[in-house]
Structure formats: structure tokens, C-alpha cells
Design a protein around this motif. Structure first.
Motif, mmCIF file in Angstrom:
data_model
loop_
_atom_site.group_PDB
_atom_site.id
_atom_site.type_symbol
_atom_site.label_atom_id
_atom_site.label_comp_id
_atom_site.label_asym_id
_atom_site.label_seq_id
_atom_site.Cartn_x
_atom_site.Cartn_y
_atom_site.Cartn_z
ATOM 1 N N MET A 206 0.862 -1.190 0.000
ATOM 2 C CA MET A 206 0.000 0.000 0.000
ATOM 3 C C MET A 206 0.895 1.237 0.000
ATOM 4 N N PRO A 207 0.754 2.132 -0.998
ATOM 5 C CA PRO A 207 1.730 3.217 -1.164
ATOM 6 C C PRO A 207 1.614 4.356 -0.160
ATOM 7 N N PHE A 208 0.549 4.412 0.643
ATOM 8 C CA PHE A 208 0.415 5.493 1.611
ATOM 9 C C PHE A 208 -0.163 4.950 2.914
ATOM 10 N N ASN A 209 0.028 5.737 3.978
ATOM 11 C CA ASN A 209 -0.385 5.316 5.315
ATOM 12 C C ASN A 209 -1.874 5.561 5.506
ATOM 13 N N THR A 210 -2.582 4.527 5.965
ATOM 14 C CA THR A 210 -4.028 4.641 6.198
ATOM 15 C C THR A 210 -4.386 4.284 7.639
ATOM 16 N N SER A 211 -3.454 4.457 8.556
ATOM 17 C CA SER A 211 -3.743 4.160 9.960
ATOM 18 C C SER A 211 -4.749 5.142 10.529
ATOM 19 N N ASN A 212 -4.619 6.400 10.129
ATOM 20 C CA ASN A 212 -5.532 7.443 10.595
ATOM 21 C C ASN A 212 -6.246 8.074 9.407
ATOM 22 N N CYS A 213 -7.459 8.531 9.645
ATOM 23 C CA CYS A 213 -8.279 9.157 8.606
ATOM 24 C C CYS A 213 -8.811 10.478 9.153
#
Length: 321
Positions: A74-81
Motif C-alpha cells: 500500500m503506497p500510503f499510510n491509512t492508519s488514521n483518517c
């Protein structure tokens, strides 16, 4: 198991984190299990959307449309939205509009305050009272600390299936908002915390509470407390009760003495008494055959005395003037 996210560390050492979602499953909270290959309540119009399940998910949302065969790509961080972009970014908008809302449970989370000498960590959590229960009314002494009320944070989840086939992977992200007034001195962002059973119920019940109404629950809350903790939490390798223990700011931590340091300290303490300062004439004079002795410095008086001493010499040996 939860991973790491910039600026926020969930759960942490000696804490627990899991995800609570709406699903056609049992409400017995001590029973933690994975959902089936799909969540029936989201695909079956006849399913009861108010039923809930406690399960484990991977932290860091992998959208269902992700085409790579490895979720770690996954090319970007999705831990927080961020709450202000959750209805515009495709990774979050699709699952949110499909009703894939979840509640992330944790004892608390860590946040770091920027200071001149570095960053000071804080542990942030709900105010605690005795005989607390998990929202929903079920007593969970088998899962949670007796009397501990876990944080209930709003999240979005999705189900990703490998393109080449294999087990489905459930992942989630935590929605963040501007920090409340009391917490803003620590950090400018915080998780969106659902405070109370009714807020949790509305967020989870996607059939009865549409997205437009549910997102109104995403607000900063003042109903949290916090205390500073040791910087040992800066390393995820540390896992001890000391990670959660309150500390007093401004108190320098005493360094634990080792055997070597004790010997050195005793030597330094006794050396002024055991070795009194020597008098100047007791200091040994070191000489060497390789160091020529310095000739006495000639002065004008000395030259004159030398010249006068030659007055008794024969004229032939006396210097001419």
C-alpha cells in the motif's frame, strides 16, 4: 494486531486493542472471533444491523479495490483518517458510504508533546470509576481490566481479498479530529471518541443511522484524562507496567548505580583526604639525559659582575673596551 501510526500510539504496552463492528453474530463480548469471509449484515438486507461482534483486524485500512497481491505494498499510510477528508478520499469514502463503520476499543493512547528538550509522552484515556462495563451493558471482566472503561474510538473498516485468491483481510482506520481544548497543548489532533453507549450504538447501526447523521457524532470530546509517562514508551520494544505509570515532570530520574560506578564514586570521595596536596618542595623533579639543563638566565647585573671579575686578569685576556 494494531500497527503504528505517526503521532499516535494506540493501546501500547500492557494494553489491549480490538475492533467492534455491526455484524450478524453473537453479542457475548468475551467471545472474540474473526468475522466470516464477508459481513452478512452489510450484504443481507434481512440481517439485523443492530447485532454486533467483537473481532480482531489489522490496523491500516486496505481498500477492497487495492489490486496488488501484497497489502504491505500500500503506497500510503491509512492508519488514521482525517474527519475533514473521510468523505472525499476514495480509500475511506467507499467503505463509509457502505456503512462499514466500527468502534476501536483500547485502554487508551499515547501522544507526544513537543518540548525544547525533546518530546514528552502522555497516556490519554477515559475517566475511570468502579464497576465500569463495556458500552452495551455486558460485563467483560474476562477481557478487560476489572473496573476499567476502554476508549471507544470511531473507525472505518474494509475487507480486502487477494487478487490471486486466499483469505480475506479485514483492516481498519481510526478517524481523527482537532484536539479538544484540554488536550490541544499536547497535540493538535486526537482520535474521534464516541462517548457513551448511545453514541456507540448510533455509529455502529448503519441501517438505522445513515452516514449523514452518523458523521455528526465525529466531534472532539473533553471527557478524557491524561498523565505524563516515561519516555521508555518511545520504543515499541518496551512492554512493562512502567509504560503506563504516571511520572512527575521536572524530576530528574536517578541513574541506577553499577558496581563500577560505585567504586569510582568511593574513590573520588576519599581521594582528597587520602592524598593531601603535596608541598611544592615535595614534588619530584624529573630529569632526563635527553633533556638538557637550562642555563641560568643572564641579566645585565650578572654580565657586569662577570666583566668586573676579569679586572684581575692579564691585559691580554681582558676584553678591549
Amino acid at each position: 494486531a494494531p500497527g503504528s501510526a505517526p503521532g499516535t500510539r494506540l493501546g501500547g504496552p500492557h494494553t489491549r486493542t480490538c475492533v467492534w463492528i455491526c455484524c450478524s453474530a453473537s453479542r457475548e463480548f468475551p467471545g472474540i472471533r474473526r468475522p466470516p469471509g464477508h459481513c452478512p449484515a452489510h450484504g443481507d438486507a434481512d440481517a439485523d444491523s443492530s447485532e454486533q461482534v467483537l473481532t480482531t483486524m489489522r490496523w491500516g485500512l486496505i481498500p477492497s479495490w487495492f489490486k496488488k497481491d501484497d497489502p504491505s505494498k500500500m503506497p500510503f499510510n491509512t492508519s488514521n483518517c482525517r474527519s475533514d477528508t473521510m468523505l472525499t478520499k476514495s480509500s475511506y469514502k467507499g467503505p463509509l458510504l457502505q456503512g462499514k463503520r466500527c468502534v476501536v476499543l483500547a485502554d487508551g493512547f499515547y501522544e507526544w508533546q513537543q518540548q525544547d528538550g525533546g518530546k514528552q509522552p502522555y497516556f490519554i484515556y477515559f475517566p475511570q470509576t468502579t464497576n465500569e462495563t463495556v458500552p452495551g451493558g455486558s460485563q467483560c471482566t474476562e477481557v478487560w481490566h476489572t473496573g476499567w472503561r476502554p476508549l471507544t474510538m470511531a473507525g472505518i473498516f474494509d475487507c480486502w481479498e487477494p487478487p490471486g485468491g486466499g483469505d480475506a483481510l479485514y483492516t481498519y482506520t481510526i478517524i481523527t479530529v482537532d484536539a479538544s481544548k484540554d488536550v490541544s497543548f499536547i497535540h493538535h489532533r486526537m482520535p474521534a471518541i464516541l462517548d457513551g453507549e448511545e453514541a456507540v450504538r448510533k455509529w455502529l447501526d448503519f441501517a438505522e443511522v445513515p452516514t449523514q447523521e452518523a458523521v455528526k457524532l465525529i466531534q472532539p470530546t473533553e471527557n478524557v484524562v491524561f498523565h505524563p509517562v516515561s519516555t521508555i514508551v518511545n520504543s515499541v520494544r518496551n512492554d512493562s507496567p512502567e509504560c503506563l505509570a504516571p511520572i512527575e515532570l521536572g524530576v530528574r530520574k536517578q541513574v541506577k548505580a553499577t558496581a563500577s560506578s560505585k567504586v569510582m564514586a568511593n574513590w573520588l570521595k576519599s581521594s582528597p583526604e587520602a592524598s593531601p596536596k603535596k608541598q611544592e618542595n615535595e614534588v619530584p623533579r624529573w630529569t632526563s639525559q635527553f633533556i638538557p639543563k637550562a642555563s641560568p638566565k643572564k641579566t645585565s647585573a650578572g654580565v657586569l659582575q662577570q666583566w668586573l671579575g676579569r679586572t684581575g686578569e692579564p691585559a691580554s685576556k681582558r676584553p678591549k673596551v
